[in-house]
Design an enzyme around this catalytic site. Structure first.
Site, mmCIF file in Angstrom:
data_model
loop_
_atom_site.group_PDB
_atom_site.id
_atom_site.type_symbol
_atom_site.label_atom_id
_atom_site.label_comp_id
_atom_site.label_asym_id
_atom_site.label_seq_id
_atom_site.Cartn_x
_atom_site.Cartn_y
_atom_site.Cartn_z
ATOM 1 N N HIS A 1 22.405 24.359 74.617
ATOM 2 C CA HIS A 1 23.448 23.272 74.442
ATOM 3 C C HIS A 1 24.539 23.801 73.682
ATOM 4 C CE1 HIS A 1 21.094 19.714 75.826
ATOM 5 N NE2 HIS A 1 20.009 20.053 74.968
ATOM 6 N N HIS B 1 26.755 25.785 76.094
ATOM 7 C CA HIS B 1 27.573 24.789 76.668
ATOM 8 C C HIS B 1 28.778 24.170 75.810
ATOM 9 C CE1 HIS B 1 27.267 21.502 79.929
ATOM 10 N NE2 HIS B 1 28.214 21.944 80.171
ATOM 11 N N HIS C 1 16.503 26.430 73.819
ATOM 12 C CA HIS C 1 16.542 25.256 74.589
ATOM 13 C C HIS C 1 18.072 24.852 73.782
ATOM 14 C CE1 HIS C 1 16.076 21.152 76.310
ATOM 15 N NE2 HIS C 1 16.788 20.865 75.192
ATOM 16 N N GLU C 2 17.732 24.517 72.412
ATOM 17 C CA GLU C 2 18.934 24.251 71.771
ATOM 18 C C GLU C 2 20.311 25.111 71.694
ATOM 19 O OE1 GLU C 2 19.053 21.176 71.040
ATOM 20 O OE2 GLU C 2 16.608 20.795 71.171
#
Length: 691
Positions: free
Chosen positions: A482, A485, A478-479
């Protein structure tokens, strides 16, 4: 600019010298950078006949970026290496930094220049990214109080400083209460059921403090395994009460109750936010928050959440009924309480699916997981990830670089383990953004990737790598979503590159999207190796995990909806001046939407950092909102996996979503990738709640 090169916070040409940054560097650096930026602002305020991008936006962005980067380093260190000395200089300088940014946001001369740029002849010739920056700037000036009368501007500025200081106190109280609590268990028999690696870490914690036995804290990797695995019900209740009441008015286990109680901080923040909204001529703070988000109105968000709650409730009721029956009939717990839920759930999962989290984590040693994550990213996005060198703030931190066709495109710090002085949870933050700098040189992005996993421990006399639960593997992915991105952007305008300028309720799309790969059989083969035998995850165990994937998904969904509705109502239709308390509102939301209501002493809101110190105020719904987008986006990869065209789909995702950053509305990026509007169907299917 003549910077003091002996001060590491004033060096911007290379990587931050984290090993050299000391508290005494902070004040002189911040003072100098504010002074330098203010001088640039003063020059740019002067009237000119024509406002151009190069003569106005570029110098303003360069001056403020240096201040932002230096303060970002200080803020990061305060979050991961908190000390009394660093905290003191952080709190000393935060008001100055807040005052500068508030004044900048209210600067009528700069606001007028952006208006000139927007209505000038050159606007049409600007790139889409630059047009988006201008439009965002005009929006942010209005939200920053630039159109307010002078007296209101002063009060608005006071509100910003008070909010910043109060949010900092909120997070400091949570950290201090977390670090203060120690539960010493002197008999190993009391820890029956607890995994060996968790006990090893607890013994190491006790030894570090000169104690005999096993010491547990309120850091998640320490306390949660007690709730999940410990057969001793009294011990589970003890640690649950400590966690559920930290930084609160009923946190009697702590040594400085009144000092660390966040009750007043919560009410003060709600009052300040409400006053800010009224100054800006909005009805409530939720309306202010949503101006820069995808959702159209607070009522729109509430309708979305309540619809999701209605869909999830039948599944949640069934989940809870089964769990209570199992606890009563199989575990001898006729009155299941909140401190029994994780334990009973784990036992039910073991019985129903014939596996336990203890068994699963043996296949997820940290080195193999990290290598597998990197391999998946390399395959999806055509990049190469390798170790790199940089000064770091702690010996456990590692540094990596990302290349494409031999060219550097991004770097990141990886800080995986929980420790004293480090904030709880997991997060990605930007250390430096991508932009085309003066001289045509591309400044590549750098990210901080921070987690709080169990560190390596000595088991049976041997140093064992950190073993991740599958949930922790999902957190890491998940991290890193980010991070991708931020680092895989191709936009070269700082204000909309990477995650900058992305609507807050869309920023979770790439992160939640990456979580899905933790469930793909061929991907798990790349990231698993039994800590003893080295064998990859067996197919039989994977099939059990997959069967259990949506175990209690109804309860999990309702819990997230509950948090989101509490957040939205606190900032939409709650009056902090009324006799109606925050706890009253929480109780009302739970009564209406929850199936499992916590005990009356539970004070989860006193540590709800997302909305009181983490930027998610009136925005916690973003997790569920973006999950609709991410699940639908991943459905395209499911189709590609069947068709053997994964790499091409990965390129399209990178091109249309990651590369675009905030240079266009997130919904446009989603449409460009998926070819249509988003649908909730994939989310319901992935959650096992479709009919």
């Amino acid at each position: 600019m003549n910077f003091d090169t002996s001060n590491p916070l004033l060096e911007f040409s290379g990587l931050t010298r984290f090993d050299a940054v000391k508290p005494e560097h902070v004040t002189p650096a911040i003072d100098q950078l504010i002074k330098e930026a203010a001088e640039v602002v003063a020059r740019l305020e002067a009237p000119v006949a024509t406002v151009s991008w190069d003569s106005f936006v570029v110098p303003l962005e360069e001056a403020t970026e240096r201040l932002g980067r230096a303060w970002g380093v200080v803020n990061h260190l305060n979050n991961v290496m908190d000390t009394p000395e660093l905290r003191a200089v952080y709190n000393e300088n935060q008001p100055k930094v807040t005052e500068f940014w508030t004044a900048l946001g209210q600067n009528e001369a700069l606001f007028a220049k952006y208006k000139q740029l927007r209505t000038g002849d050159d606007y049409d010739s600007l790139s889409p990214a630059r047009k988006k920056i201008v439009d965002n700037a005009l929006r942010d000036f209005r939200l920053g109080g630039a159109e307010l009368p002078e007296a209101s501007k002063q009060r608005f500025a006071e509100i910003q400083e008070l909010q910043a200081a109060t949010s900092t106190r909120f997070s400091e109280n949570v950290l201090d209460a977390t670090n203060d609590y120690k539960l010493l268990v002197e008999s190993e028999a009391e820890l029956a059921g607890v995994p060996d690696d968790v006990k090893a870490a607890a013994r190491a914690s006790a030894e570090k403090d000169g104690k005999a036995g096993w010491q547990f804290t309120l850091h998640f990797p320490s306390y949660y395994p007690l709730l999940q695995f410990c057969d001793n019900r009294a011990l589970r209740e003890t640690i649950y009460r400590a966690s559920a009441t930290k930084a609160s008015d009923v946190g009697l286990v702590f040594s400085e109750l009144e000092k660390w109680d966040n009750s007043a901080n919560i009410v003060n923040l709600l009052r300040l936010r409400n006053e800010e909204a009224k100054l800006l001529d909005y009805g409530n703070f939720a309306e202010v928050s949503l101006v820069s988000k995808m959702a159209q109105s607070p009522q729109h968000v509430i309708e979305f959440l309540e619809d999701l709650a209605r869909r999830a409730r039948p599944f949640a009721e069934k989940d809870l009924e089964e769990l209570r029956a199992f606890a009563r009939d199989e575990l001898g717990i006729p009155d299941m309480q909140s401190w029994d839920v994780a334990y009973a759930s784990e036992k039910l999962r073991e019985k129903r699916y014939a596996f336990s989290e203890k068994e699963v984590k043996q296949y997820f040693p940290e080195p193999k997981v990290v290598a597998g994550l990197f391999a998946i990213i390399e395959e999806l996005f055509g990049v190469a990830i390798g170790p790199d060198q940089a000064p770091v703030w702690h010996p456990d931190v590692r540094f990596f670089r990302i290349e494409r066709d031999g060219e550097l495109i991004g770097q990141f710090y990886l800080d995986l383990y929980a420790r004293a002085g480090k904030g709880q949870g997991a997060w990605m933050d930007d250390a430096r953004g991508r932009r085309l700098a003066t001289g045509g040189i591309v400044q590549t992005p750098i990210a901080y990737l921070t987690c709080n996993f169990t560190p390596p421990a000595t088991v049976d006399g041997k140093l064992q790598p950190s073993l991740f639960t599958h949930d922790e593997v999902i957190t890491l992915f998940h991290e890193f979503g980010h991070g991708l991105h931020h680092m895989l952007t191709e936009v070269e305008e700082l204000s909309v590159s990477g995650i900058s300028g992305v609507e807050w309720d869309a920023v979770e799309l790439p992160s939640q999207f990456m979580e899905n790969f933790c469930w793909e059989w061929d991907k798990l083969q790349q990231m698993t190796a039994h800590v003893t035998t080295g064998e990859p995850l067996p197919r039989a165990l994977y099939d059990k995990m997959l069967a259990a994937k949506n175990f209690q998904s109804g309860m999990v969904t309702l819990r997230q909806v509950e948090f989101s509705l509490i957040d939205m109502h606190l900032h939409y239709d709650f009056d902090p001046e009324s006799q109606h308390t925050v706890q009253d509102l929480i109780n009302e939301v739970r009564e209406k939407f929850s199936v499992l209501i916590p005990p009356s002493f539970n004070r989860f809101q006193h540590a709800f950092g997302h909305i009181f110190s983490g930027g998610y105020a009136a925005g916690y719904y973003s997790y569920k909102w973006a999950e609709v987008l991410s699940a639908d986006a991943y459905a395209a990869f499911e189709e590609a996996l069947e068709g053997g065209n994964l790499a091409e789909t990965g390129k399209r995702f990178q091109r249309e979503i990651l590369a675009m950053g905030g240079s266009r509305p997130a919904l446009e990026s989603f449409r460009a990738f998926r070819g249509r509007e988003p649908s909730i169907d994939a989310l319901l299917r992935h959650s096992g709640m479709s009919r």
